[in-house]
Design an enzyme around this catalytic site. Structure first.
Site, PDB file in Angstrom:
ATOM      1  N   ASN A  88     -10.719 -21.048   8.098  1.00 26.17           N
ATOM      2  CA  ASN A  88     -11.389 -22.266   8.561  1.00 26.17           C
ATOM      3  C   ASN A  88     -10.662 -22.973   9.705  1.00 26.17           C
ATOM      4  OD1 ASN A  88     -13.029 -24.914   8.080  1.00 26.17           O
ATOM      5  ND2 ASN A  88     -10.891 -25.532   7.803  1.00 26.17           N
ATOM      6  N   SER A 140     -19.245 -21.038  14.552  1.00 26.32           N
ATOM      7  CA  SER A 140     -19.969 -22.221  15.038  1.00 26.32           C
ATOM      8  C   SER A 140     -21.237 -21.723  15.712  1.00 26.32           C
ATOM      9  CB  SER A 140     -19.117 -22.972  16.066  1.00 26.32           C
ATOM     10  OG  SER A 140     -19.919 -23.888  16.781  1.00 26.32           O
ATOM     11  N   TYR A 153     -13.937 -22.053  23.379  1.00 28.46           N
ATOM     12  CA  TYR A 153     -14.363 -22.208  21.973  1.00 28.46           C
ATOM     13  C   TYR A 153     -15.511 -21.241  21.661  1.00 28.46           C
ATOM     14  CZ  TYR A 153     -15.719 -24.863  17.739  1.00 28.46           C
ATOM     15  OH  TYR A 153     -16.017 -25.253  16.461  1.00 28.46           O
ATOM     16  N   LYS A 157     -15.566 -18.216  18.926  1.00 29.13           N
ATOM     17  CA  LYS A 157     -16.510 -18.218  17.797  1.00 29.13           C
ATOM     18  C   LYS A 157     -17.429 -16.988  17.828  1.00 29.13           C
ATOM     19  CE  LYS A 157     -14.965 -22.005  15.858  1.00 29.13           C
ATOM     20  NZ  LYS A 157     -14.283 -21.935  14.567  1.00 29.13           N
ATOM     21  N   ILE A 186     -20.880 -31.219  12.945  1.00 35.95           N
ATOM     22  CA  ILE A 186     -20.516 -31.768  11.641  1.00 35.95           C
ATOM     23  C   ILE A 186     -19.581 -32.955  11.852  1.00 35.95           C
ATOM     24  CG2 ILE A 186     -19.470 -31.200   9.396  1.00 35.95           C
ATOM     25  CD1 ILE A 186     -21.945 -29.449  10.085  1.00 35.95           C
TER      26      ILE A 186
HETATM   27  P1  NAP Z   1     -10.713 -30.728  11.936  1.00 39.65           P
HETATM   28  O1  NAP Z   1     -11.134 -31.948  11.197  1.00 39.65           O
HETATM   29  O2  NAP Z   1     -10.044 -30.860  13.258  1.00 39.65           O
HETATM   30  O3  NAP Z   1      -9.801 -29.861  10.939  1.00 39.65           O
HETATM   31  C1  NAP Z   1      -9.219 -28.666  11.356  1.00 39.65           C
HETATM   32  C2  NAP Z   1      -7.972 -28.458  10.530  1.00 39.65           C
HETATM   33  O4  NAP Z   1      -7.361 -27.234  10.949  1.00 39.65           O
HETATM   34  C3  NAP Z   1      -6.939 -29.559  10.732  1.00 39.65           C
HETATM   35  O5  NAP Z   1      -6.417 -29.956   9.488  1.00 39.65           O
HETATM   36  C4  NAP Z   1      -5.907 -28.877  11.593  1.00 39.65           C
HETATM   37  O6  NAP Z   1      -4.606 -29.368  11.455  1.00 39.65           O
HETATM   38  C5  NAP Z   1      -5.968 -27.467  11.075  1.00 39.65           C
HETATM   39  N1  NAP Z   1      -5.337 -26.559  12.024  1.00 39.65           N
HETATM   40  C6  NAP Z   1      -5.459 -26.542  13.363  1.00 39.65           C
HETATM   41  N2  NAP Z   1      -4.695 -25.569  13.891  1.00 39.65           N
HETATM   42  C7  NAP Z   1      -4.085 -24.957  12.850  1.00 39.65           C
HETATM   43  C8  NAP Z   1      -3.174 -23.894  12.751  1.00 39.65           C
HETATM   44  N3  NAP Z   1      -2.743 -23.250  13.847  1.00 39.65           N
HETATM   45  N4  NAP Z   1      -2.722 -23.512  11.521  1.00 39.65           N
HETATM   46  C9  NAP Z   1      -3.144 -24.161  10.405  1.00 39.65           C
HETATM   47  N5  NAP Z   1      -4.002 -25.192  10.449  1.00 39.65           N
HETATM   48  C10 NAP Z   1      -4.475 -25.579  11.652  1.00 39.65           C
HETATM   49  O7  NAP Z   1     -11.946 -29.753  12.198  1.00 39.65           O
HETATM   50  P2  NAP Z   1     -13.242 -29.433  11.320  1.00 39.65           P
HETATM   51  O8  NAP Z   1     -14.372 -30.099  11.988  1.00 39.65           O
HETATM   52  O9  NAP Z   1     -12.980 -29.665   9.895  1.00 39.65           O
HETATM   53  O10 NAP Z   1     -13.366 -27.877  11.624  1.00 39.65           O
HETATM   54  C11 NAP Z   1     -13.083 -26.856  10.675  1.00 39.65           C
HETATM   55  C12 NAP Z   1     -13.652 -25.548  11.203  1.00 39.65           C
HETATM   56  O11 NAP Z   1     -15.058 -25.690  11.371  1.00 39.65           O
HETATM   57  C13 NAP Z   1     -13.102 -25.136  12.557  1.00 39.65           C
HETATM   58  O12 NAP Z   1     -12.964 -23.744  12.623  1.00 39.65           O
HETATM   59  C14 NAP Z   1     -14.172 -25.587  13.525  1.00 39.65           C
HETATM   60  O13 NAP Z   1     -14.173 -24.846  14.712  1.00 39.65           O
HETATM   61  C15 NAP Z   1     -15.405 -25.304  12.683  1.00 39.65           C
HETATM   62  N6  NAP Z   1     -16.584 -26.043  13.122  1.00 39.65           N
HETATM   63  C16 NAP Z   1     -16.580 -27.402  13.159  1.00 39.65           C
HETATM   64  C17 NAP Z   1     -17.714 -28.067  13.614  1.00 39.65           C
HETATM   65  C18 NAP Z   1     -17.801 -29.566  13.698  1.00 39.65           C
HETATM   66  O14 NAP Z   1     -18.799 -30.047  14.255  1.00 39.65           O
HETATM   67  N7  NAP Z   1     -16.886 -30.317  13.155  1.00 39.65           N
HETATM   68  C19 NAP Z   1     -18.831 -27.323  14.030  1.00 39.65           C
HETATM   69  C20 NAP Z   1     -18.780 -25.950  13.972  1.00 39.65           C
HETATM   70  C21 NAP Z   1     -17.652 -25.319  13.514  1.00 39.65           C
HETATM   71  P3  NAP Z   1      -4.062 -30.557  12.423  1.00 39.65           P
HETATM   72  O15 NAP Z   1      -4.247 -31.780  11.638  1.00 39.65           O
HETATM   73  O16 NAP Z   1      -2.674 -30.166  12.688  1.00 39.65           O
HETATM   74  O17 NAP Z   1      -4.880 -30.518  13.672  1.00 39.65           O
END
Ligand code: NAP
Length: 245
Positions: A88, A140, A153, A157, A186
């Site tokens: 994730n 995504s 990105y 993906k 999201i």
């Molecule tokens: P988020 O709130 O930014 O959470 C991402 C988490 O991943 C954070 O806790 C981050 O830690 C951690 N992380 C980043 N780099 C890392 C690494 N190298 N090793 C371990 N942990 C790491 O993002 P989210 O929205 O929950 O996204 C989760 C996933 O869903 C991602 O893959 C994202 O691309 C995907 N996604 C999100 C959306 C959206 O709209 N939100 C849409 C499509 C897909 P830090 O606190 O250090 O940054």
């Protein structure tokens, strides 16, 4: 409980979608290993699970780093099997292609795509041996339809989708399923960064006229991890309010 006795590793689970997936898997009886780059965040999610009566532990690791990740998974496998892997962790470093720095490209590809290789390769052998596994990779819809300012990105993906379908084929006879969830937009820290203008444009593109929430994603993860989903592999399932239909 759908996941009683299973052990699940979730990367990037210190906040956002990963945190809610962790809570949902624990709620179905899985023992959850919460990974994050930031140790305190991973710890606090594990504590939240335990306070709710679930089983959890936390592990700090940068999953973009091959050596750190293989060491983390070796240490986990010494004490537990890993039945479920949720890849994730993800980041954005947005800019138009002509302004994008090489480091923005490299960082996004490393965290979003190379981490998939690092984690999946490390658990695959043991899942094959135990003839059971569930791997869910969070991509995504941007990997399907593109998005201005996100060439890095989108490439990462889309890469996840090709990677997942290939691994799904390689592991299919061993009781290991590999599926992709492609969220739309999201509500998390990742989308909080959007400008009002970008948000308005976004809303116009969503047939359901709302951003999704992590709670819209987690039930599908639970289902795909359960025995009920044993004949589903190599699929990409969008959870996006209808954007990419
Ligand atoms: P988020 O709130 O930014 O959470 C991402 C988490 O991943 C954070 O806790 C981050 O830690 C951690 N992380 C980043 N780099 C890392 C690494 N190298 N090793 C371990 N942990 C790491 O993002 P989210 O929205 O929950 O996204 C989760 C996933 O869903 C991602 O893959 C994202 O691309 C995907 N996604 C999100 C959306 C959206 O709209 N939100 C849409 C499509 C897909 P830090 O606190 O250090 O940054």
């Amino acid at each position: 409980m759908l996941l009683k006795g299973k052990v699940a590793l979730i990367t990037g689970a210190g906040r956002g979608i990963g945190r809610v997936i962790s809570l949902a898997l624990a709620g179905e009886g899985a023992r959850v290993i919460v990974n994050d780059y930031i140790e305190e965040n991973a710890k606090s999610v594990a504590e939240e699970i335990k306070a709710a009566g679930g089983e959890a532990e936390s592990v700090q690791c940068n999953v973009a780093n091959f050596e750190e990740t293989t060491n983390m998974i070796k240490a986990i496998l010494k004490n537990n099997p890993v039945d479920i892997l949720i890849n994730n962790a993800g980041i954005t470093r947005d800019n138009l292609l002509v302004r994008m720095k090489e480091s923005d490209w490299d960082d996004v590809l490393s965290v979003n795509l190379k981490s998939m290789f690092n984690c999946t390769q490390s658990v695959a052998k043991s899942m094959m041996k135990q003839r059971y596994g569930r791997i869910i990779n969070i991509a995504s819809i941007v990997g399907l339809i593109g998005n201005e300012g996100q060439a890095n990105y989108a490439a990462s993906k889309s890469g996840i989708i090709g990677f997942s379908k290939t691994v799904a084929r390689e592991l299919a006879t061993r009781g290991v399923t590999v599926n992709v969830i492609a969220p739309g937009f999201i509500q998390t820290a990742m989308t909080d960064k959007l400008s009002d203008e970008a948000r308005e444009k976004l809303f116009a593109s969503i047939p359901m006229k709302r951003l999704g929430t992590p709670e819209d994603i987690a039930p599908l993860v639970v289902f795909l991890c359960s025995d009920k989903a044993g004949y589903i592999t190599g699929q990409v399932i969008n959870v996006d309010g209808g954007i990419a239909m």
